[in-house]
Design a protein around this motif. Structure first.
Motif, PDB file in Angstrom:
ATOM      1  N   GLU A   1       0.834  -1.206   0.000  1.00 37.22           N
ATOM      2  CA  GLU A   1       0.000   0.000   0.000  1.00 37.22           C
ATOM      3  C   GLU A   1       0.870   1.258   0.000  1.00 37.22           C
ATOM      4  O   GLU A   1       0.528   2.270  -0.602  1.00 37.22           O
ATOM      5  CB  GLU A   1      -0.932  -0.023   1.207  1.00 37.22           C
ATOM      6  CG  GLU A   1      -1.920  -1.186   1.201  1.00 37.22           C
ATOM      7  CD  GLU A   1      -2.750  -1.245  -0.075  1.00 37.22           C
ATOM      8  OE1 GLU A   1      -3.150  -0.169  -0.570  1.00 37.22           O
ATOM      9  OE2 GLU A   1      -2.994  -2.362  -0.581  1.00 37.22           O
ATOM     10  N   THR A   2       2.000   1.196   0.703  1.00 37.78           N
ATOM     11  CA  THR A   2       3.014   2.242   0.666  1.00 37.78           C
ATOM     12  C   THR A   2       4.354   1.569   0.419  1.00 37.78           C
ATOM     13  O   THR A   2       4.569   0.429   0.847  1.00 37.78           O
ATOM     14  CB  THR A   2       3.076   3.032   1.986  1.00 37.78           C
ATOM     15  OG1 THR A   2       3.370   2.124   3.071  1.00 37.78           O
ATOM     16  CG2 THR A   2       1.756   3.733   2.260  1.00 37.78           C
ATOM     17  N   PRO A   3       5.285   2.236  -0.287  1.00 37.59           N
ATOM     18  CA  PRO A   3       6.572   1.607  -0.588  1.00 37.59           C
ATOM     19  C   PRO A   3       7.324   1.188   0.680  1.00 37.59           C
ATOM     20  O   PRO A   3       7.444   1.967   1.622  1.00 37.59           O
ATOM     21  CB  PRO A   3       7.333   2.702  -1.345  1.00 37.59           C
ATOM     22  CG  PRO A   3       6.257   3.556  -1.933  1.00 37.59           C
ATOM     23  CD  PRO A   3       5.154   3.566  -0.915  1.00 37.59           C
ATOM     24  N   LEU A   4       7.843  -0.041   0.676  1.00 35.38           N
ATOM     25  CA  LEU A   4       8.497  -0.610   1.855  1.00 35.38           C
ATOM     26  C   LEU A   4       9.979  -0.877   1.657  1.00 35.38           C
ATOM     27  O   LEU A   4      10.606  -1.470   2.531  1.00 35.38           O
ATOM     28  CB  LEU A   4       7.794  -1.921   2.250  1.00 35.38           C
ATOM     29  CG  LEU A   4       6.330  -1.808   2.687  1.00 35.38           C
ATOM     30  CD1 LEU A   4       5.714  -3.195   2.854  1.00 35.38           C
ATOM     31  CD2 LEU A   4       6.224  -1.019   3.983  1.00 35.38           C
TER      32      LEU A   4
ATOM     33  N   GLY B   1      13.762  -4.770   1.155  1.00 37.30           N
ATOM     34  CA  GLY B   1      13.550  -5.763   2.215  1.00 37.30           C
ATOM     35  C   GLY B   1      12.100  -5.852   2.645  1.00 37.30           C
ATOM     36  O   GLY B   1      11.550  -6.947   2.834  1.00 37.30           O
ATOM     37  N   GLY B   2      11.460  -4.690   2.788  1.00 37.15           N
ATOM     38  CA  GLY B   2      10.060  -4.683   3.171  1.00 37.15           C
ATOM     39  C   GLY B   2       9.179  -5.330   2.118  1.00 37.15           C
ATOM     40  O   GLY B   2       8.204  -6.028   2.441  1.00 37.15           O
ATOM     41  N   ALA B   3       9.518  -5.105   0.845  1.00 32.89           N
ATOM     42  CA  ALA B   3       8.755  -5.713  -0.239  1.00 32.89           C
ATOM     43  C   ALA B   3       8.908  -7.235  -0.235  1.00 32.89           C
ATOM     44  O   ALA B   3       7.931  -7.969  -0.441  1.00 32.89           O
ATOM     45  CB  ALA B   3       9.215  -5.145  -1.580  1.00 32.89           C
ATOM     46  N   ILE B   4      10.125  -7.702  -0.001  1.00 30.76           N
ATOM     47  CA  ILE B   4      10.362  -9.151   0.064  1.00 30.76           C
ATOM     48  C   ILE B   4       9.584  -9.762   1.227  1.00 30.76           C
ATOM     49  O   ILE B   4       8.937 -10.805   1.082  1.00 30.76           O
ATOM     50  CB  ILE B   4      11.872  -9.438   0.193  1.00 30.76           C
ATOM     51  CG1 ILE B   4      12.598  -9.052  -1.094  1.00 30.76           C
ATOM     52  CG2 ILE B   4      12.119 -10.906   0.522  1.00 30.76           C
ATOM     53  CD1 ILE B   4      14.111  -9.034  -0.969  1.00 30.76           C
ATOM     54  N   ARG B   5       9.635  -9.088   2.385  1.00 26.84           N
ATOM     55  CA  ARG B   5       8.914  -9.599   3.570  1.00 26.84           C
ATOM     56  C   ARG B   5       7.411  -9.615   3.333  1.00 26.84           C
ATOM     57  O   ARG B   5       6.720 -10.580   3.706  1.00 26.84           O
ATOM     58  CB  ARG B   5       9.250  -8.731   4.779  1.00 26.84           C
ATOM     59  CG  ARG B   5       8.532  -9.153   6.062  1.00 26.84           C
ATOM     60  CD  ARG B   5       8.998 -10.519   6.515  1.00 26.84           C
ATOM     61  NE  ARG B   5       8.380 -10.900   7.773  1.00 26.84           N
ATOM     62  CZ  ARG B   5       7.153 -11.454   7.887  1.00 26.84           C
ATOM     63  NH1 ARG B   5       6.444 -11.662   6.784  1.00 26.84           N
ATOM     64  NH2 ARG B   5       6.680 -11.790   9.052  1.00 26.84           N
ATOM     65  N   ASN B   6       6.893  -8.579   2.691  1.00 29.64           N
ATOM     66  CA  ASN B   6       5.465  -8.516   2.405  1.00 29.64           C
ATOM     67  C   ASN B   6       5.048  -9.626   1.444  1.00 29.64           C
ATOM     68  O   ASN B   6       4.032 -10.304   1.656  1.00 29.64           O
ATOM     69  CB  ASN B   6       5.123  -7.151   1.806  1.00 29.64           C
ATOM     70  CG  ASN B   6       3.641  -6.956   1.589  1.00 29.64           C
ATOM     71  OD1 ASN B   6       2.860  -6.944   2.535  1.00 29.64           O
ATOM     72  ND2 ASN B   6       3.239  -6.795   0.337  1.00 29.64           N
ATOM     73  N   ALA B   7       5.850  -9.843   0.404  1.00 27.69           N
ATOM     74  CA  ALA B   7       5.537 -10.883  -0.578  1.00 27.69           C
ATOM     75  C   ALA B   7       5.631 -12.277   0.015  1.00 27.69           C
ATOM     76  O   ALA B   7       4.919 -13.196  -0.405  1.00 27.69           O
ATOM     77  CB  ALA B   7       6.476 -10.762  -1.778  1.00 27.69           C
TER      78      ALA B   7
ATOM     79  N   ALA C   1       8.071  -7.036   9.620  1.00 28.62           N
ATOM     80  CA  ALA C   1       6.913  -6.907   8.738  1.00 28.62           C
ATOM     81  C   ALA C   1       6.352  -5.485   8.786  1.00 28.62           C
ATOM     82  O   ALA C   1       6.332  -4.844   9.835  1.00 28.62           O
ATOM     83  CB  ALA C   1       5.828  -7.905   9.144  1.00 28.62           C
ATOM     84  N   GLY C   2       5.924  -5.011   7.619  1.00 26.76           N
ATOM     85  CA  GLY C   2       5.249  -3.721   7.547  1.00 26.76           C
ATOM     86  C   GLY C   2       6.142  -2.519   7.739  1.00 26.76           C
ATOM     87  O   GLY C   2       5.649  -1.411   7.928  1.00 26.76           O
ATOM     88  N   GLN C   3       7.454  -2.706   7.697  1.00 22.82           N
ATOM     89  CA  GLN C   3       8.383  -1.604   7.883  1.00 22.82           C
ATOM     90  C   GLN C   3       9.223  -1.394   6.623  1.00 22.82           C
ATOM     91  O   GLN C   3       9.429  -2.322   5.834  1.00 22.82           O
ATOM     92  CB  GLN C   3       9.317  -1.883   9.067  1.00 22.82           C
ATOM     93  CG  GLN C   3       8.609  -2.000  10.401  1.00 22.82           C
ATOM     94  CD  GLN C   3       9.594  -2.182  11.554  1.00 22.82           C
ATOM     95  OE1 GLN C   3      10.748  -1.758  11.472  1.00 22.82           O
ATOM     96  NE2 GLN C   3       9.137  -2.817  12.622  1.00 22.82           N
ATOM     97  N   VAL C   4       9.713  -0.183   6.448  1.00 23.67           N
ATOM     98  CA  VAL C   4      10.604   0.121   5.336  1.00 23.67           C
ATOM     99  C   VAL C   4      11.983  -0.448   5.658  1.00 23.67           C
ATOM    100  O   VAL C   4      12.607  -0.058   6.647  1.00 23.67           O
ATOM    101  CB  VAL C   4      10.698   1.633   5.088  1.00 23.67           C
ATOM    102  CG1 VAL C   4      11.685   1.931   3.958  1.00 23.67           C
ATOM    103  CG2 VAL C   4       9.324   2.204   4.756  1.00 23.67           C
ATOM    104  N   VAL C   5      12.442  -1.381   4.839  1.00 22.89           N
ATOM    105  CA  VAL C   5      13.725  -2.048   5.064  1.00 22.89           C
ATOM    106  C   VAL C   5      14.454  -2.181   3.727  1.00 22.89           C
ATOM    107  O   VAL C   5      13.849  -2.541   2.708  1.00 22.89           O
ATOM    108  CB  VAL C   5      13.535  -3.450   5.680  1.00 22.89           C
ATOM    109  CG1 VAL C   5      14.895  -4.128   5.887  1.00 22.89           C
ATOM    110  CG2 VAL C   5      12.779  -3.376   7.000  1.00 22.89           C
ATOM    111  N   SER C   6      15.747  -1.913   3.721  1.00 21.57           N
ATOM    112  CA  SER C   6      16.590  -2.113   2.544  1.00 21.57           C
ATOM    113  C   SER C   6      17.448  -3.350   2.750  1.00 21.57           C
ATOM    114  O   SER C   6      18.214  -3.414   3.721  1.00 21.57           O
ATOM    115  CB  SER C   6      17.485  -0.886   2.319  1.00 21.57           C
ATOM    116  OG  SER C   6      18.521  -1.184   1.401  1.00 21.57           O
ATOM    117  N   VAL C   7      17.340  -4.324   1.857  1.00 22.20           N
ATOM    118  CA  VAL C   7      18.218  -5.491   1.991  1.00 22.20           C
ATOM    119  C   VAL C   7      19.667  -5.106   1.762  1.00 22.20           C
ATOM    120  O   VAL C   7      20.580  -5.674   2.363  1.00 22.20           O
ATOM    121  CB  VAL C   7      17.817  -6.647   1.036  1.00 22.20           C
ATOM    122  CG1 VAL C   7      16.523  -7.283   1.439  1.00 22.20           C
ATOM    123  CG2 VAL C   7      17.807  -6.209  -0.411  1.00 22.20           C
ATOM    124  N   GLU C   8      19.874  -4.103   0.881  1.00 21.51           N
ATOM    125  CA  GLU C   8      21.235  -3.702   0.554  1.00 21.51           C
ATOM    126  C   GLU C   8      21.912  -2.974   1.712  1.00 21.51           C
ATOM    127  O   GLU C   8      23.103  -3.193   1.979  1.00 21.51           O
ATOM    128  CB  GLU C   8      21.237  -2.800  -0.683  1.00 21.51           C
ATOM    129  CG  GLU C   8      20.690  -3.451  -1.943  1.00 21.51           C
ATOM    130  CD  GLU C   8      19.173  -3.345  -2.071  1.00 21.51           C
ATOM    131  OE1 GLU C   8      18.640  -3.830  -3.083  1.00 21.51           O
ATOM    132  OE2 GLU C   8      18.513  -2.780  -1.154  1.00 21.51           O
TER     133      GLU C   8
END
Length: 367
Positions: free
Chosen positions: A91-94, A97-103, A198-205
């Protein structure tokens, strides 16, 4: 391409990151997500999906955000491709890392299973199954595909020890210690993905990989010298499409034989025109007598009039390039008209619907 070291029966789940807005590719991405842009005759992701399936991936979770519904419209449930595709939208950019966790909420595998993570703007010839094999055999927490580039400062710089262990992850550092960079294809243990908040903005890099390294977890680099290209800029996008047409990178999704150009349904090329260099001639396109088109992408319904020259450029759907116009390294938006005698080069971008009248522009950067 190396032969896979895993049994043919091995099947995997993957997460495909396709949430970005593709701002570097505007105006092409004003109405279409970057991973869906026509590339060598099909949506860009079709090449990635065909490659993933050939290496044992059977279920893919799309991590979507920008214009999310368009991905389901393009690929549906994946059954026509021999895949099971599901969609998870932020719903908002994560962040990555956040996108991977959400998926990961849509994954069905257990905590000890390897999960492939792909970036939706990369063309690569490396052996995905062999990367997974190395990950499993070494018992790694994460395994990164690495490649060497001339300018590593534009990417994540990844030094490794002699046994392949990643010793640091230096995201876009101005003083890179190696030219080996993060190539955008990862294998994670499912349990590692589940440990991302979960649900937080995270960068894997910038967070996940450095955190794993600091904690003493085994993060491996899988290095090879196969074809690799980040298609995030117009020049790279055109190059990637041309390389697929020319057969420099194999793709089972290519809708025709490899060669100097790819002619799609209803397109016509005059016998007196010169077309080559991996050009895609879209459906219903007309390339008229005396025109020259090299290494370019001509969108559906475009017209290249007699005597026009188009080199290393993208011509949008329904656009018209008039007699005597010259384009070199240019993006022309959908429905735009380049009038007679105009000369554009060096990254110029013409926005959708714009009309340049006769001889009104020479070497403009943006119109």
């Amino acid at each position: 391409m190396r032969k896979s070291c895993l049994p043919e029966s091995a099947h995997y789940e993957a997460i495909l990151l396709v949430g970005g807005q593709g701002t570097r590719l505007r105006p092409l991405t004003l109405f279409t997500p970057k991973p869906l842009l026509p590339t060598a005759g099909v949506p860009f992701l079709a090449h990635q999906l065909a490659k993933a399936r050939s290496f044992g991936v059977r279920r893919i979770v799309f991590a979507t955000s920008y214009r999310a519904s368009m991905f389901a419209d393009a690929f549906g449930d994946g059954s026509s491709l021999g895949l099971d595709i599901v969609y998870m939208t932020e719903e908002t950019p994560l962040g990555t890392g956040g996108a991977i966790r959400n998926a990961a909420e849509a994954l069905t595998c257990g905590p000890d299973a390897p999960v492939l993570v792909l970036n939706g703007d990369i063309l690569s010839g490396h052996d995905i199954a062999d990367q997974i094999r190395v990950h499993v055999e070494r018992g790694a927490s994460a395994t990164l595909h690495l490649t060497e580039v001339d300018d590593p400062s534009r990417f994540g710089c990844v030094p490794t020890s002699p046994d392949g262990r990643v010793t640091a992850f230096l995201e876009k550092t101005p003083n890179p210690v190696t030219n080996r960079i993060n190539a955008g294809c990862y294998v994670f243990q499912r349990s590692v993905i589940d440990s991302i908040p979960a649900g937080q903005v995270v960068s894997v890099e910038r967070e996940t990989f450095p955190g794993l390294i600091e904690a003493g977890e085994l993060v491996l680099g899988y290095s090879d010298a196969s074809y690799w290209l980040d298609v995030g800029t117009p020049a790279a996008f055109v190059r990637g499409s041309a390389d697929l047409v020319l057969g420099k990178l194999e793709s089972h999704a290519l809708p025709g034989p490899v060669g100097e150009f790819l002619l799609l349904d209803g397109a016509t090329v005059s016998p007196e025109a010169k077309v080559g260099g991996g050009t895609v001639v879209g459906a219903g396109v007309s390339v008229e007598a005396g025109a020259s088109v090299q290494g370019s992408v001509l969108g559906d319904g475009a017209v290249v009039e007699p005597g026009a020259t188009v080199v290393d450029s993208i011509v949008g759907t329904g656009a018209r390039i008039a007699t005597g116009a010259v384009l070199r390294d240019v993006v022309v938006g959908d429905g735009a008209v380049i009038g007679p005698g105009n000369e554009l080069a060096a990254g110029a971008r013409v926005w959708p619907g714009v009309t340049l009248r006769e001889c009104s522009v020479r070497f403009s950067s943006d119109v």
